[in-house]
Enzyme design. Structure first.
Site: not given
Ligand code: SF4
Length: 323
Positions: A50, A203, A135, A232-233
């Site tokens: 993303h 993660c 996801e 999202s992250n």
């Molecule tokens: Fe993998 Fe975490 Fe990266 Fe997503 S954020 S691609 S789950 S290591």
């Protein structure tokens, strides 16, 4: 330097770790290697990661991004994105005779395995995550009869299970650690026998980036997170920065998206980037800030990351056969 000069010293606190995680690095390399090995076009189902910059760069090299398999000409190469896909997507690809390369992050695959295992043992699975995120769609597709999505603590009141003694929670990998635990606490109040995943689903990269943001946020009047709005992250990092005490926190796609008025009265700027963001975009932001007097950059390290993942086996096999 006088005390008052020190106090007004404009500075940037740069979080570490930031930017690419092992799963994103592997996914981007997968498309690059596929382009090199097979030549353009290489089709990619959904954004490989993303981030708009990454997608545009790969497009310029011959990647063609599509939403679904039926947009890919029969017999072509298709890469599945880092966020993972439901089993039916593999079935559709096989039916169209596509040569699929699965770039799902191994840490997402781990959650898929958990979902399959608990479904096989006839558990109700409460998946904490955001509705519609790729996801979540992929993980839910592993066991649609067993999985109920729970978005936040407010949603817990409406959750029903068949047997409260046989219920487990799993989660999307890129959530806020603190908010997820609030949802788990609310679920546990309702279902005291709720089981936890065998290991963290959120993660390492998400956890480390949030912890690094938290360490800096109380010391800055402004926190900038470089990332795309659908990451999202990255969005969670902005929320974490605001909750941890930054005066203001903003998500910016790149340096061009920064509003100069955000710097009014600001001495210290916190800076980080989401797990799908190439470092060049952070460099552009530090250059932009330096041009406005914030040339002093202190990197604040929370932890070192050394994890890396091998390329998908179907691609490794091809590359080995060539050499
Ligand atoms: Fe993998 Fe975490 Fe990266 Fe997503 S954020 S691609 S789950 S290591």
């Amino acid at each position: 330097m006088s005390r008052s000069a020190q106090e007004t010293r404009k500075r940037v606190l740069l979080a570490k770790p930031r930017g690419y995680c092992a799963g994103v690095d592997r996914a981007v390399q997968t498309v690059e290697q596929a382009l090199e090995h097979y030549g353009a076009p290489v089709y990619v189902r959904k954004q490989i990661v993303h981030n708009l910059h990454v997608v545009r760069s790969l497009e310029a090299r011959g990647a063609v991004f599509v939403e679904e398999n039926d947009e890919v000409p029969e017999g072509s190469i298709v890469v599945f994105s880092a966020h993972g896909v439901a089993p039916e997507v593999h079935e559709q690809a096989a039916a169209r005779n596509l040569r699929a390369i699965d770039a799902t992050c191994p840490l997402v695959t781990k959650v898929h395995h958990e979902a399959r295992r608990f479904a096989k043992d006839d558990y109700d699975i409460l998946l904490i995550g955001h509705e519609g995120h790729e996801e979540v769609v992929g993980t839910s597709g592993e066991a649609p009869q067993h999985i109920t999505l729970v978005e936040d603590p407010a949603a817990v009141a409406g959750v029903e299970v068949r047997d409260p003694a046989k219920v487990v929670w799993l989660s999307q990998t890129t959530l806020s650690v603190d908010e997820t635990m609030q949802t788990v606490d609310a679920l546990r109040q309702k279902f005291p026998l709720l089981q936890s995943p065998p290991s963290d689903d959120i993660c390492y990269a998400t956890q480390n980036r949030q912890a690094a943001v938290k360490a800096i946020a109380p010391d800055v009047e402004l926190f900038l997170v470089v990332g795309s709005a659908n990451s999202s992250n990255s969005v969670r990092m902005v929320e974490v920065a605001a909750a941890a005490g930054a005066g203001a926190a903003h998500l910016v796609e790149n340096a061009g998206a920064i509003d100069p008025t955000w710097l009014d009265g600001v001495t210290s700027v916190g800076l980080s980037s989401g797990a799908s963001v190439p470092e060049i975009l952070v460099r552009e932001v530090t250059d932009w800030l330096a041009a406005r007097g914030y040339g002093d950059v202190d990197e604040v390290s929370h932890t070192e990351e050394r994890l890396s993942f091998a390329l998908p086996q179907e691609l490794r096999r091809e590359l080995r056969a060539k050499s």
